[in-house]
Write a protein that holds these residues in place. Structure first.
Motif, PDB file in Angstrom:
ATOM      1  N   GLU A  66      22.196   1.264   4.574  1.00 30.22           N
ATOM      2  CA  GLU A  66      22.169   2.644   5.060  1.00 30.22           C
ATOM      3  C   GLU A  66      21.041   3.440   4.396  1.00 30.22           C
ATOM      4  O   GLU A  66      20.378   4.251   5.038  1.00 30.22           O
ATOM      5  N   PHE A  67      20.827   3.190   3.106  1.00 32.02           N
ATOM      6  CA  PHE A  67      19.742   3.860   2.382  1.00 32.02           C
ATOM      7  C   PHE A  67      18.401   3.531   3.028  1.00 32.02           C
ATOM      8  O   PHE A  67      17.574   4.412   3.245  1.00 32.02           O
ATOM      9  N   ARG A  68      18.181   2.269   3.319  1.00 34.36           N
ATOM     10  CA  ARG A  68      16.899   1.846   3.908  1.00 34.36           C
ATOM     11  C   ARG A  68      16.645   2.512   5.250  1.00 34.36           C
ATOM     12  O   ARG A  68      15.500   2.769   5.609  1.00 34.36           O
ATOM     13  N   GLU A  69      17.712   2.805   5.998  1.00 34.40           N
ATOM     14  CA  GLU A  69      17.579   3.433   7.309  1.00 34.40           C
ATOM     15  C   GLU A  69      17.563   4.961   7.243  1.00 34.40           C
ATOM     16  O   GLU A  69      17.161   5.611   8.209  1.00 34.40           O
ATOM     17  N   ALA A  70      17.975   5.541   6.145  1.00 35.30           N
ATOM     18  CA  ALA A  70      18.102   6.994   6.024  1.00 35.30           C
ATOM     19  C   ALA A  70      16.737   7.674   5.979  1.00 35.30           C
ATOM     20  O   ALA A  70      15.736   7.077   5.568  1.00 35.30           O
ATOM     21  N   GLU A  71      16.722   8.928   6.394  1.00 34.27           N
ATOM     22  CA  GLU A  71      15.500   9.728   6.309  1.00 34.27           C
ATOM     23  C   GLU A  71      15.092   9.838   4.837  1.00 34.27           C
ATOM     24  O   GLU A  71      15.927  10.003   3.950  1.00 34.27           O
ATOM     25  N   LYS A  72      13.796   9.762   4.583  1.00 35.77           N
ATOM     26  CA  LYS A  72      13.286   9.774   3.207  1.00 35.77           C
ATOM     27  C   LYS A  72      12.536  11.064   2.905  1.00 35.77           C
ATOM     28  O   LYS A  72      11.986  11.715   3.800  1.00 35.77           O
ATOM     29  N   LEU A  73      12.543  11.398   1.632  1.00 42.50           N
ATOM     30  CA  LEU A  73      11.687  12.463   1.135  1.00 42.50           C
ATOM     31  C   LEU A  73      10.248  11.990   1.338  1.00 42.50           C
ATOM     32  O   LEU A  73       9.917  10.865   0.955  1.00 42.50           O
ATOM     33  N   PRO A  74       9.371  12.809   1.930  1.00 41.46           N
ATOM     34  CA  PRO A  74       7.999  12.350   2.186  1.00 41.46           C
ATOM     35  C   PRO A  74       7.159  12.339   0.904  1.00 41.46           C
ATOM     36  O   PRO A  74       6.177  13.063   0.759  1.00 41.46           O
ATOM     37  N   LEU A  75       7.577  11.494  -0.029  1.00 36.47           N
ATOM     38  CA  LEU A  75       6.947  11.424  -1.346  1.00 36.47           C
ATOM     39  C   LEU A  75       6.898   9.979  -1.822  1.00 36.47           C
ATOM     40  O   LEU A  75       7.917   9.289  -1.825  1.00 36.47           O
ATOM     41  N   VAL A  76       5.714   9.554  -2.228  1.00 33.37           N
ATOM     42  CA  VAL A  76       5.531   8.253  -2.864  1.00 33.37           C
ATOM     43  C   VAL A  76       5.212   8.511  -4.330  1.00 33.37           C
ATOM     44  O   VAL A  76       4.400   9.385  -4.654  1.00 33.37           O
ATOM     45  N   VAL A  77       5.855   7.775  -5.206  1.00 32.44           N
ATOM     46  CA  VAL A  77       5.617   7.878  -6.642  1.00 32.44           C
ATOM     47  C   VAL A  77       4.764   6.686  -7.064  1.00 32.44           C
ATOM     48  O   VAL A  77       5.113   5.543  -6.788  1.00 32.44           O
ATOM     49  N   VAL A  78       3.647   6.969  -7.722  1.00 30.54           N
ATOM     50  CA  VAL A  78       2.722   5.936  -8.173  1.00 30.54           C
ATOM     51  C   VAL A  78       2.788   5.866  -9.690  1.00 30.54           C
ATOM     52  O   VAL A  78       2.587   6.871 -10.374  1.00 30.54           O
ATOM     53  N   LEU A  79       3.075   4.687 -10.227  1.00 33.19           N
ATOM     54  CA  LEU A  79       3.103   4.488 -11.674  1.00 33.19           C
ATOM     55  C   LEU A  79       1.830   3.760 -12.087  1.00 33.19           C
ATOM     56  O   LEU A  79       1.595   2.626 -11.682  1.00 33.19           O
ATOM     57  N   ASP A  80       1.030   4.424 -12.899  1.00 28.53           N
ATOM     58  CA  ASP A  80      -0.290   3.948 -13.326  1.00 28.53           C
ATOM     59  C   ASP A  80      -0.182   3.341 -14.726  1.00 28.53           C
ATOM     60  O   ASP A  80      -0.160   4.055 -15.723  1.00 28.53           O
ATOM     61  N   ASP A  81      -0.089   2.020 -14.804  1.00 28.72           N
ATOM     62  CA  ASP A  81      -0.031   1.293 -16.079  1.00 28.72           C
ATOM     63  C   ASP A  81       1.107   1.755 -16.987  1.00 28.72           C
ATOM     64  O   ASP A  81       0.940   1.955 -18.190  1.00 28.72           O
ATOM     65  N   VAL A  82       2.287   1.912 -16.416  1.00 32.19           N
ATOM     66  CA  VAL A  82       3.466   2.274 -17.214  1.00 32.19           C
ATOM     67  C   VAL A  82       3.972   1.017 -17.907  1.00 32.19           C
ATOM     68  O   VAL A  82       4.292   0.027 -17.248  1.00 32.19           O
ATOM     69  N   ARG A  83       4.034   1.065 -19.226  1.00 27.05           N
ATOM     70  CA  ARG A  83       4.367  -0.120 -20.029  1.00 27.05           C
ATOM     71  C   ARG A  83       5.849  -0.453 -20.063  1.00 27.05           C
ATOM     72  O   ARG A  83       6.227  -1.611 -20.056  1.00 27.05           O
ATOM     73  N   ARG A 108       2.699  14.908   3.819  1.00 26.12           N
ATOM     74  CA  ARG A 108       3.276  13.827   3.016  1.00 26.12           C
ATOM     75  C   ARG A 108       2.541  13.822   1.685  1.00 26.12           C
ATOM     76  O   ARG A 108       1.327  14.048   1.634  1.00 26.12           O
ATOM     77  N   TYR A 109       3.273  13.536   0.616  1.00 24.64           N
ATOM     78  CA  TYR A 109       2.721  13.643  -0.726  1.00 24.64           C
ATOM     79  C   TYR A 109       2.900  12.355  -1.518  1.00 24.64           C
ATOM     80  O   TYR A 109       3.786  11.552  -1.239  1.00 24.64           O
ATOM     81  N   ALA A 110       2.044  12.235  -2.531  1.00 22.29           N
ATOM     82  CA  ALA A 110       2.211  11.191  -3.545  1.00 22.29           C
ATOM     83  C   ALA A 110       1.921  11.837  -4.890  1.00 22.29           C
ATOM     84  O   ALA A 110       1.075  12.738  -4.994  1.00 22.29           O
ATOM     85  N   ILE A 111       2.652  11.388  -5.897  1.00 25.39           N
ATOM     86  CA  ILE A 111       2.394  11.829  -7.267  1.00 25.39           C
ATOM     87  C   ILE A 111       2.081  10.607  -8.107  1.00 25.39           C
ATOM     88  O   ILE A 111       2.690   9.557  -7.938  1.00 25.39           O
ATOM     89  N   VAL A 112       1.120  10.762  -9.003  1.00 26.72           N
ATOM     90  CA  VAL A 112       0.729   9.674  -9.900  1.00 26.72           C
ATOM     91  C   VAL A 112       1.180  10.032 -11.304  1.00 26.72           C
ATOM     92  O   VAL A 112       0.852  11.107 -11.817  1.00 26.72           O
ATOM     93  N   LEU A 113       1.918   9.131 -11.913  1.00 28.38           N
ATOM     94  CA  LEU A 113       2.395   9.293 -13.286  1.00 28.38           C
ATOM     95  C   LEU A 113       1.746   8.214 -14.134  1.00 28.38           C
ATOM     96  O   LEU A 113       1.695   7.048 -13.733  1.00 28.38           O
ATOM     97  N   GLY A 114       1.281   8.596 -15.322  1.00 30.38           N
ATOM     98  CA  GLY A 114       0.462   7.690 -16.106  1.00 30.38           C
ATOM     99  C   GLY A 114       1.161   6.980 -17.240  1.00 30.38           C
ATOM    100  O   GLY A 114       2.342   7.183 -17.529  1.00 30.38           O
ATOM    101  N   ASN A 115       0.361   6.174 -17.895  1.00 34.13           N
ATOM    102  CA  ASN A 115       0.747   5.400 -19.067  1.00 34.13           C
ATOM    103  C   ASN A 115       1.355   6.298 -20.137  1.00 34.13           C
ATOM    104  O   ASN A 115       0.927   7.442 -20.309  1.00 34.13           O
ATOM    105  N   GLU A 116       2.330   5.764 -20.852  1.00 37.01           N
ATOM    106  CA  GLU A 116       3.065   6.531 -21.851  1.00 37.01           C
ATOM    107  C   GLU A 116       2.198   7.090 -22.967  1.00 37.01           C
ATOM    108  O   GLU A 116       2.558   8.082 -23.600  1.00 37.01           O
ATOM    109  N   VAL A 117       1.060   6.487 -23.244  1.00 36.05           N
ATOM    110  CA  VAL A 117       0.177   6.955 -24.318  1.00 36.05           C
ATOM    111  C   VAL A 117      -1.093   7.597 -23.756  1.00 36.05           C
ATOM    112  O   VAL A 117      -1.485   8.688 -24.178  1.00 36.05           O
TER     113      VAL A 117
END
Length: 169
Positions: A8-25, A114-123
């Motif tokens: 059901e989750f896979r078929e449900a309407e989604k928030l138009p947001l992609v989260v990008v993890l950039d070298d998260v350790r 539609r949006y995407a956010i990029v979150l970076g490495n912890e350091v």
């Protein structure tokens, strides 16, 4: 509690947001972001560079199954992910403390985008070339002695802001 099944989750309407993890350790951070992504039905989470991917016991420890419900995709670099997202019509924001960033409380998402956010490495944060390629930067104001927060905490705050504005929570 009216929880959705994975199907059901896979078929449900989604928030138009992609989260990008950039070298998260930390695999715990990856799992936590996936779990928050599930909570707010993000469109996808892109795992880039050294960021680990499922299946992984360490990711599962904090994702608690969200690695199965949330769509995820791997890219060799966050820059490749950003370029792909932009070519697909997404507006991309890096979450970073930089000159001319937009304070999160002043940001207003537009329902037609539609949006995407990029979150970076912890350091090291988001790679500079990714910041440069982004359409803008969002910054969470901080009042303490530290100038950063855990990446999964940051993800939760920013994802909630988008969900609040785009889903009218």
């Amino acid at each position: 509690m009216q929880r959705l099944s994975v199907e059901e989750f896979r078929e449900a309407e989604k928030l138009p947001l992609v989260v990008v993890l950039d070298d998260v350790r930390s695999m715990h951070n990856v799992g936590s972001v996936l779990r928050t992504g599930d909570a707010f039905r993000v469109k996808a989470v892109y795992l880039c560079g050294i960021t680990s991917t499922p299946p992984s016991a360490e990711i599962h420890k904090t994702a608690l199954g969200a690695e199965d419900s949330v769509t995820w995709r791997y890219f060799p670099t966050a820059l490749e992910a950003v370029r792909q997202l932009q070519s697909d019509g997404y507006t991309v924001y890096s979450v970073e403390q930089v000159e001319h960033s937009t304070k999160l409380q002043r940001f207003q998402a537009e329902k037609s985008r539609r949006y995407a956010i990029v979150l970076g490495n912890e350091v090291k944060g988001v790679h500079q070339e990714v910041v440069d390629a982004s359409d803008g930067c969002l910054e969470i104001p901080q009042l303490g002695t530290k100038h950063s927060m855990n990446v999964s905490v940051t993800a939760g705050i920013v994802i909630y802001k988008f969900a609040e504005q785009l889903l009218l929570l």
